[in-house]
Design a protein around this motif. Sequence first.
Motif, PDB file in Angstrom:
ATOM      1  N   ALA A  98      -0.263 -14.902  -0.747  1.00  0.00           N
ATOM      2  CA  ALA A  98       0.963 -14.276  -0.250  1.00  0.00           C
ATOM      3  C   ALA A  98       1.791 -13.807  -1.434  1.00  0.00           C
ATOM      4  CB  ALA A  98       1.763 -15.260   0.594  1.00  0.00           C
ATOM      5  N   ARG A  99       2.227 -12.564  -1.381  1.00  0.00           N
ATOM      6  CA  ARG A  99       3.091 -12.019  -2.432  1.00  0.00           C
ATOM      7  C   ARG A  99       4.247 -11.273  -1.769  1.00  0.00           C
ATOM      8  NH1 ARG A  99      -0.811  -9.020  -6.682  1.00  0.00           N
ATOM      9  NH2 ARG A  99       1.184  -8.657  -7.727  1.00  0.00           N
ATOM     10  N   GLY A 100       5.399 -11.294  -2.427  1.00  0.00           N
ATOM     11  CA  GLY A 100       6.579 -10.638  -1.888  1.00  0.00           C
ATOM     12  C   GLY A 100       6.926  -9.382  -2.664  1.00  0.00           C
ATOM     13  N   PHE A 101       7.427  -8.387  -1.935  1.00  0.00           N
ATOM     14  CA  PHE A 101       7.786  -7.110  -2.563  1.00  0.00           C
ATOM     15  C   PHE A 101       9.091  -6.589  -1.984  1.00  0.00           C
ATOM     16  CE2 PHE A 101       3.267  -7.651  -2.729  1.00  0.00           C
ATOM     17  CZ  PHE A 101       2.982  -7.357  -4.050  1.00  0.00           C
ATOM     18  N   TRP A 102       9.877  -5.948  -2.851  1.00  0.00           N
ATOM     19  CA  TRP A 102      11.065  -5.220  -2.416  1.00  0.00           C
ATOM     20  C   TRP A 102      10.694  -3.754  -2.511  1.00  0.00           C
ATOM     21  CZ3 TRP A 102      15.337  -6.965  -0.150  1.00  0.00           C
ATOM     22  CH2 TRP A 102      16.382  -6.068   0.039  1.00  0.00           C
ATOM     23  N   ILE A 103      10.797  -3.042  -1.402  1.00  0.00           N
ATOM     24  CA  ILE A 103      10.399  -1.633  -1.360  1.00  0.00           C
ATOM     25  C   ILE A 103      11.638  -0.791  -1.120  1.00  0.00           C
ATOM     26  CG2 ILE A 103       8.995   0.093  -0.181  1.00  0.00           C
ATOM     27  CD1 ILE A 103       7.129  -2.245   0.682  1.00  0.00           C
ATOM     28  N   GLN A 104      11.902   0.090  -2.041  1.00  0.00           N
ATOM     29  CA  GLN A 104      13.096   0.937  -1.921  1.00  0.00           C
ATOM     30  C   GLN A 104      12.894   2.201  -2.747  1.00  0.00           C
ATOM     31  OE1 GLN A 104      16.732  -1.058  -3.099  1.00  0.00           O
ATOM     32  NE2 GLN A 104      17.893   0.112  -1.624  1.00  0.00           N
ATOM     33  N   ASN A 105      13.359   3.314  -2.224  1.00  0.00           N
ATOM     34  CA  ASN A 105      13.304   4.607  -2.925  1.00  0.00           C
ATOM     35  C   ASN A 105      11.889   4.939  -3.415  1.00  0.00           C
ATOM     36  OD1 ASN A 105      16.102   4.921  -2.550  1.00  0.00           O
ATOM     37  ND2 ASN A 105      16.535   3.789  -4.429  1.00  0.00           N
ATOM     38  N   GLY A 106      10.912   4.655  -2.586  1.00  0.00           N
ATOM     39  CA  GLY A 106       9.539   5.008  -2.916  1.00  0.00           C
ATOM     40  C   GLY A 106       8.887   4.135  -3.962  1.00  0.00           C
ATOM     41  N   LYS A 107       9.505   2.997  -4.252  1.00  0.00           N
ATOM     42  CA  LYS A 107       8.926   2.092  -5.249  1.00  0.00           C
ATOM     43  C   LYS A 107       8.823   0.684  -4.682  1.00  0.00           C
ATOM     44  CE  LYS A 107      10.657   4.621  -9.237  1.00  0.00           C
ATOM     45  NZ  LYS A 107      11.483   4.618 -10.426  1.00  0.00           N
ATOM     46  N   SER A 166       0.842  -1.200   0.000  1.00  0.00           N
ATOM     47  CA  SER A 166       0.000   0.000   0.000  1.00  0.00           C
ATOM     48  C   SER A 166       0.880   1.253   0.000  1.00  0.00           C
ATOM     49  CB  SER A 166      -0.909  -0.006   1.228  1.00  0.00           C
ATOM     50  OG  SER A 166      -0.112   0.127   2.400  1.00  0.00           O
ATOM     51  N   VAL A 167       0.246   2.389  -0.186  1.00  0.00           N
ATOM     52  CA  VAL A 167       0.983   3.663  -0.136  1.00  0.00           C
ATOM     53  C   VAL A 167       1.681   3.828   1.216  1.00  0.00           C
ATOM     54  CG1 VAL A 167       0.722   6.178  -0.186  1.00  0.00           C
ATOM     55  CG2 VAL A 167      -0.433   4.756  -1.915  1.00  0.00           C
ATOM     56  N   PRO A 168       0.990   3.566   2.364  1.00  0.00           N
ATOM     57  CA  PRO A 168       1.709   3.649   3.657  1.00  0.00           C
ATOM     58  C   PRO A 168       2.833   2.625   3.774  1.00  0.00           C
ATOM     59  CG  PRO A 168      -0.665   3.736   4.019  1.00  0.00           C
ATOM     60  CD  PRO A 168      -0.463   3.390   2.571  1.00  0.00           C
ATOM     61  N   ASP A 169       2.633   1.401   3.226  1.00  0.00           N
ATOM     62  CA  ASP A 169       3.716   0.401   3.265  1.00  0.00           C
ATOM     63  C   ASP A 169       4.966   0.971   2.600  1.00  0.00           C
ATOM     64  OD1 ASP A 169       2.066  -1.500   4.455  1.00  0.00           O
ATOM     65  OD2 ASP A 169       1.552  -2.447   2.532  1.00  0.00           O
ATOM     66  N   ILE A 170       4.776   1.573   1.453  1.00  0.00           N
ATOM     67  CA  ILE A 170       5.913   2.105   0.691  1.00  0.00           C
ATOM     68  C   ILE A 170       6.523   3.304   1.417  1.00  0.00           C
ATOM     69  CG2 ILE A 170       6.569   3.220  -1.480  1.00  0.00           C
ATOM     70  CD1 ILE A 170       4.355   1.430  -2.797  1.00  0.00           C
ATOM     71  N   ALA A 171       5.667   4.182   1.934  1.00  0.00           N
ATOM     72  CA  ALA A 171       6.157   5.392   2.609  1.00  0.00           C
ATOM     73  C   ALA A 171       6.888   5.070   3.907  1.00  0.00           C
ATOM     74  CB  ALA A 171       4.992   6.338   2.881  1.00  0.00           C
ATOM     75  N   GLU A 172       6.462   4.006   4.605  1.00  0.00           N
ATOM     76  CA  GLU A 172       7.003   3.701   5.930  1.00  0.00           C
ATOM     77  C   GLU A 172       8.029   2.564   5.931  1.00  0.00           C
ATOM     78  OE1 GLU A 172       3.518   3.071   8.345  1.00  0.00           O
ATOM     79  OE2 GLU A 172       2.721   5.052   7.827  1.00  0.00           O
TER      80      GLU A 172
END
Length: 79
Positions: free
Chosen positions: A60-69, A35-41
């Motif tokens: 279940a899905r996996g994500f790499w969150i870095q630099n706002g993406k 979500s937007v908060p997940d990415i921001a936080e």
Amino acid sequence: MNPYEQLKAFDWIESNGLELIGIFHSHPAGPETASVPDIAEAAYAVAHVIVSRTGANWKARGFWIQNGKSIEVAFKIAE
Ligand SMILES: [Zn+2]
């Protein structure tokens, strides 16, 4: 997570020679993606596993969150 409990968890991980490689949380009402908060936080360079529900089905899905993406990553649950 309670900040004190989070520090205790980090101490336990380090004292047991382990490494934080991922963070799990759920989205019982969606979305399937970060979500937007997940990415921001997102504060740690680790995989974020999000378990979400659509109707009666959980996914279940996996994500790499870095630099706002957020980029989806493949992961495998070992036995
Ligand atoms: Zn989330």
